[in-house]
Design a protein around this motif. Sequence first.
Motif, short mmCIF file in Angstrom:
data_model
loop_
_atom_site.label_atom_id
_atom_site.label_comp_id
_atom_site.label_asym_id
_atom_site.label_seq_id
_atom_site.Cartn_x
_atom_site.Cartn_y
_atom_site.Cartn_z
N ARG A 1 34.40 31.47 11.78
CA ARG A 1 33.75 32.77 11.54
C ARG A 1 34.78 33.84 11.23
O ARG A 1 34.56 34.69 10.37
CB ARG A 1 32.96 33.17 12.78
CG ARG A 1 32.38 34.58 12.69
CD ARG A 1 31.78 35.01 14.00
NE ARG A 1 31.38 36.40 13.99
CZ ARG A 1 30.13 36.83 13.85
NH1 ARG A 1 29.15 35.96 13.71
NH2 ARG A 1 29.84 38.12 13.87
N ASN A 42 31.33 32.10 22.58
CA ASN A 42 29.89 32.31 22.51
C ASN A 42 29.21 30.99 22.87
O ASN A 42 28.99 30.13 22.01
CB ASN A 42 29.47 32.77 21.12
CG ASN A 42 27.96 33.03 21.04
OD1 ASN A 42 27.20 32.52 21.87
ND2 ASN A 42 27.54 33.80 20.07
N TYR A 45 36.72 30.86 18.83
CA TYR A 45 35.63 30.92 17.88
C TYR A 45 35.84 29.74 16.93
O TYR A 45 36.49 29.86 15.91
CB TYR A 45 35.49 32.24 17.13
CG TYR A 45 34.01 32.51 16.90
CD1 TYR A 45 33.23 31.65 16.10
CD2 TYR A 45 33.35 33.54 17.55
CE1 TYR A 45 31.87 31.82 15.96
CE2 TYR A 45 31.98 33.73 17.39
CZ TYR A 45 31.24 32.86 16.61
OH TYR A 45 29.88 33.04 16.48
N MET A 97 36.21 40.78 19.25
CA MET A 97 37.43 39.98 19.48
C MET A 97 38.57 40.85 20.01
O MET A 97 39.32 40.43 20.89
CB MET A 97 37.87 39.31 18.18
CG MET A 97 39.14 38.51 18.33
SD MET A 97 39.49 37.49 16.91
CE MET A 97 40.60 38.46 16.00
P1 P6P Z 1 29.05 36.46 18.02
C1 P6P Z 1 32.62 40.65 15.56
O1 P6P Z 1 31.60 40.64 14.57
C2 P6P Z 1 33.30 39.29 15.51
O2 P6P Z 1 33.84 39.06 14.25
C3 P6P Z 1 34.38 39.23 16.58
O3 P6P Z 1 34.98 40.45 16.83
C4 P6P Z 1 33.64 38.71 17.78
O4 P6P Z 1 34.46 37.99 18.70
C5 P6P Z 1 32.60 37.78 17.15
O5 P6P Z 1 32.36 38.26 15.84
C6 P6P Z 1 31.28 37.79 17.92
O6 P6P Z 1 30.49 36.75 17.41
O7 P6P Z 1 28.76 35.02 17.65
O8 P6P Z 1 29.11 36.67 19.52
O9 P6P Z 1 28.14 37.46 17.36
#
Ligand code: P6P
Length: 324
Positions: free
Chosen positions: A264, A198, A252, A236
């Motif tokens: 996260r 991200n 991440y 993910m």
């Molecule tokens: P962001 C989905 O909520 C998750 O846990 C993962 O599957 C995904 O890669 C990530 O968060 C997405 O995060 O920051 O893009 O909202």
Amino acid sequence: MTLSDHLATANPALAQLLLSVADACVEIAGVVRRGGAEHSAAVSVNVQGEVQKGLDVMANDILIRVAARSPALVAMGSEEMDEIIPVRDAGPDGGYFLLFDPLDGSSNIDVNISVGTIFSILPAPAADPARPATEADLMQPGRNQVAAGYVVYGPQVTLVLTTGDGVAGFTLDPETLVWNRSAERMTVPARTGEYAINASNHRHWAAPVRTYVDELLAGKDGPRGRNFNMRWVGSMVADLHRILTRGGVFLYPWDRREPDRAGRLRLMYEANPMALIIAQAGGQAFDGTTDILDTPVTGLHQRVAVMIGSSEEVDHLKALHAAG
Ligand code: P6P
């Protein structure tokens, strides 16, 4: 070859548990496909302090109900449940613990982007005398996993699974609801030209991750000497299925917005199963300090930084972190 045939040589109790998880995912796939406003409606807040959507709760309930039928299942842990769910006492031969994220990527439910289920199976030792499992019994490092897998609810419904001897892929036949093997042994290309992160969080990352991504952005005129492409699904499971299929690296990382939070993603039912699958396919998974399969376990819902995928890229990330 069907999933059932593929598991014919596995431990029968483990095979039976895996088949019950696969059955639950068939039911979840049917619910996902039907859509409906109730899927994305906020229904409560989970232990993570995150909004639980209708489909999160439905998928969680299906997995708990269907998996509990497995005689070897001793207890379950779910992203959606604060406490573990004891199912039965471990017999004299022990049994298994099942941990899962019933619906990963649920922020994508109302925009029809792929979501998924992730699961991990740990050994449940025989207890003498027999007793209900405790959370501490499930707090085992990722290297202890005896199986791991995920299902992507996408244009095709795909199951990817390892029982410790390589990674196999299966596609659900929408008419017969049979899982047919579509890949006998999946491998992650060691070299890749694609990364997933991200990118809006750039200013919050630690220096090694900023350096890594800045090198990729510099392309062929930069230190890497070649151009890279970026993908970010926000789910993910979907990102890692692409990486398992054609290579890539998913990150991440820790970020300074919540410095006391390692990352996260959750270790026990997101990072560990994915790390086992990717490692079995020849890739690597790194938490910024150690291989994720060796990350010390401090809690059922602990979070972890995740850098996972093609081996050459994870090696480069390890070198940048070692350099500080
Ligand atoms: P962001 C989905 O909520 C998750 O846990 C993962 O599957 C995904 O890669 C990530 O968060 C997405 O995060 O920051 O893009 O909202």
